[in-house]
Scaffold this active site. Sequence first.
Site, PDB file in Angstrom:
ATOM      1  N   SER A  51       1.006  -1.162  -0.030  1.00 36.89           N
ATOM      2  CA  SER A  51      -0.217   0.291  -0.343  1.00 36.89           C
ATOM      3  C   SER A  51       0.685   1.397  -0.248  1.00 36.89           C
ATOM      4  CB  SER A  51      -1.187  -0.010   1.277  1.00 36.89           C
ATOM      5  OG  SER A  51      -1.306  -0.541   1.214  1.00 36.89           O
ATOM      6  N   GLY A 229      -4.384  -1.978  -1.188  1.00 40.34           N
ATOM      7  CA  GLY A 229      -3.105  -1.951  -2.042  1.00 40.34           C
ATOM      8  C   GLY A 229      -2.876  -0.572  -2.192  1.00 40.34           C
ATOM      9  N   GLY A 231      -2.411   3.374  -4.670  1.00 44.12           N
ATOM     10  CA  GLY A 231      -3.371   4.336  -5.291  1.00 44.12           C
ATOM     11  C   GLY A 231      -4.772   4.620  -5.260  1.00 44.12           C
ATOM     12  N   CYS A 257      -8.917  -2.461   3.396  1.00 41.44           N
ATOM     13  CA  CYS A 257      -8.223  -0.919   3.274  1.00 41.44           C
ATOM     14  C   CYS A 257      -8.903  -0.384   1.070  1.00 41.44           C
ATOM     15  CB  CYS A 257      -7.205  -1.236   3.575  1.00 41.44           C
ATOM     16  SG  CYS A 257      -6.142   0.892   3.219  1.00 41.44           S
ATOM     17  N   LEU A 258      -8.051  -0.829   0.159  1.00 42.46           N
ATOM     18  CA  LEU A 258      -7.875  -0.176  -0.635  1.00 42.46           C
ATOM     19  C   LEU A 258      -9.687  -1.635  -1.194  1.00 42.46           C
ATOM     20  CD1 LEU A 258      -8.168   0.834  -3.364  1.00 42.46           C
ATOM     21  CD2 LEU A 258      -6.632  -1.643  -4.205  1.00 42.46           C
ATOM     22  N   GLN A 261     -12.892   0.596   0.122  1.00 42.24           N
ATOM     23  CA  GLN A 261     -13.231   1.125  -0.823  1.00 42.24           C
ATOM     24  C   GLN A 261     -13.415   1.226  -2.259  1.00 42.24           C
ATOM     25  OE1 GLN A 261      -9.183   3.307  -1.243  1.00 42.24           O
ATOM     26  NE2 GLN A 261      -9.401   4.292   0.878  1.00 42.24           N
ATOM     27  N   ASN A 299      -3.008   2.847   6.762  1.00 41.41           N
ATOM     28  CA  ASN A 299      -2.280   2.940   6.031  1.00 41.41           C
ATOM     29  C   ASN A 299      -2.969   3.819   4.923  1.00 41.41           C
ATOM     30  OD1 ASN A 299      -0.421   3.506   3.970  1.00 41.41           O
ATOM     31  ND2 ASN A 299      -0.016   1.670   4.110  1.00 41.41           N
ATOM     32  N   GLY A 301      -4.295   6.709   1.546  1.00 36.24           N
ATOM     33  CA  GLY A 301      -4.738   8.518   1.789  1.00 36.24           C
ATOM     34  C   GLY A 301      -6.061   8.803   0.877  1.00 36.24           C
ATOM     35  N   PHE A 302      -6.852   7.291   0.891  1.00 34.41           N
ATOM     36  CA  PHE A 302      -7.999   8.253  -0.165  1.00 34.41           C
ATOM     37  C   PHE A 302      -9.405   7.133   1.461  1.00 34.41           C
ATOM     38  CE2 PHE A 302      -5.039   8.055  -3.062  1.00 34.41           C
ATOM     39  CZ  PHE A 302      -5.821   8.639  -3.787  1.00 34.41           C
ATOM     40  N   HIS A 343      -6.099  -2.277   9.118  1.00 38.70           N
ATOM     41  CA  HIS A 343      -5.562  -3.184   8.951  1.00 38.70           C
ATOM     42  C   HIS A 343      -5.949  -4.520   9.992  1.00 38.70           C
ATOM     43  CE1 HIS A 343      -4.279  -2.798   5.123  1.00 38.70           C
ATOM     44  NE2 HIS A 343      -4.000  -1.529   5.037  1.00 38.70           N
ATOM     45  N   GLU A 345      -5.428  -7.550  10.698  1.00 36.06           N
ATOM     46  CA  GLU A 345      -4.060  -7.911  10.235  1.00 36.06           C
ATOM     47  C   GLU A 345      -2.468  -7.652  11.098  1.00 36.06           C
ATOM     48  OE1 GLU A 345      -3.085  -6.105   7.346  1.00 36.06           O
ATOM     49  OE2 GLU A 345      -4.483  -6.454   8.110  1.00 36.06           O
TER      50      GLU A 345
END
Length: 373
Positions: A51, A229, A231, A257-258, A261, A299, A301-302, A343, A345
């Site tokens: 990530s 991940g 981006g 996380c990603l 989203q 972790n 940023g979006f 997260h 985990e």
Amino acid sequence: MKKYTTTEAILLLEDGTLFKGKSLGLIGTSGGELCFNTGMTGYQEIFTDPSYFGQIVVTTVSHVGNYGVQHEEVESDNVQIRGLVCKEFSHHFSRNTAEGSLQEYFEKAGIVGICEIDTRSLVRHIRDKGAMNAIISSETTDVEELRTKLAGIPSMAGLELSSQVSTKATYDLKPEEVKYRVAVLDLGIKKNIIKNLVSRGCEVKIFPYNTSFEVMEQWNPDGYFISNGPGDPAATVDAVNSVRKMLEKKKPLFGICLGHQVLAEANGIATYKMHNGHRGLNHPVKNLITGRCEVTSQNHGFVVDADQLKNHPDVEVTHINLNDNTIEGIRLRTKPAFSVQYHPESSPGPHDSEYLFDDFVALLEQNKNQVKL
């Protein structure tokens, strides 16, 4: 004891702010989005987290490198960060189980870094101004040359990066006793996520980022997992399309996380780039279903747009961040699908949120029982 030599290094930010310090890792030049992590430990897990691909990490802890590195503490097969910024960098280590120094680790991985700068001042600056691109160099002090190179680094907004960190070929892992089959869409998965699934009786087949739903469904999984991940989630178009089709199948689905989203995007809920993002091991999150609070590892940023969730007919909020009230978890009302922004985990910790894997397994068991009926 091996002696290391350092040279002058420069950190140049997108807004023209300049820091001078000493080199660490490989002598060279590297650029990416500058972000900070507030964790006090677990630096090797941070550096190998997919990530962080495309990012320069600023550590707010004063000392980095003290306990060296060892292979058991990686989250992927490669160092993923573009560079490191820290206050004090230790070229030597004191842990007797370490397999080598962080300096040697970075040299082999080709990672450029800078130390001996005022990281407190730097973090305050980007906290106020927002995440921005930056460039580190220990091979040139020509600011104009670095400014030109920095201008060529793309913004993280609109950037699809899962294709650069995802597995290139499908592979699988299984426990001694297989209870469930979980198809994993790898957008940049961490090794400890896989371990948590396998330890709970899940055989996992990990598919590349752009694998179609039809290919994954041919394996006849009991459920789906959408990984973390790097981006912009809005640019992860293939994954969003696959998740839409997964939801139509009404099998259990869990995203982190990603993956969280992407689940939102698949339901027509937008995501946006945050001013700074959340990165660290100490973010407080409230579970709105149970009323309990968790200290979490984060972790990202979006974030998912909270306004678009308010009146959504099928998606409800399950978790919120107690620092800024951003969305930390969602679930669908009519399908066995849920996700979290953080997260569970987390390694080395905290472990407050591991119950989420148990919740997923409970959905898998419930689904299998329904199929039998």
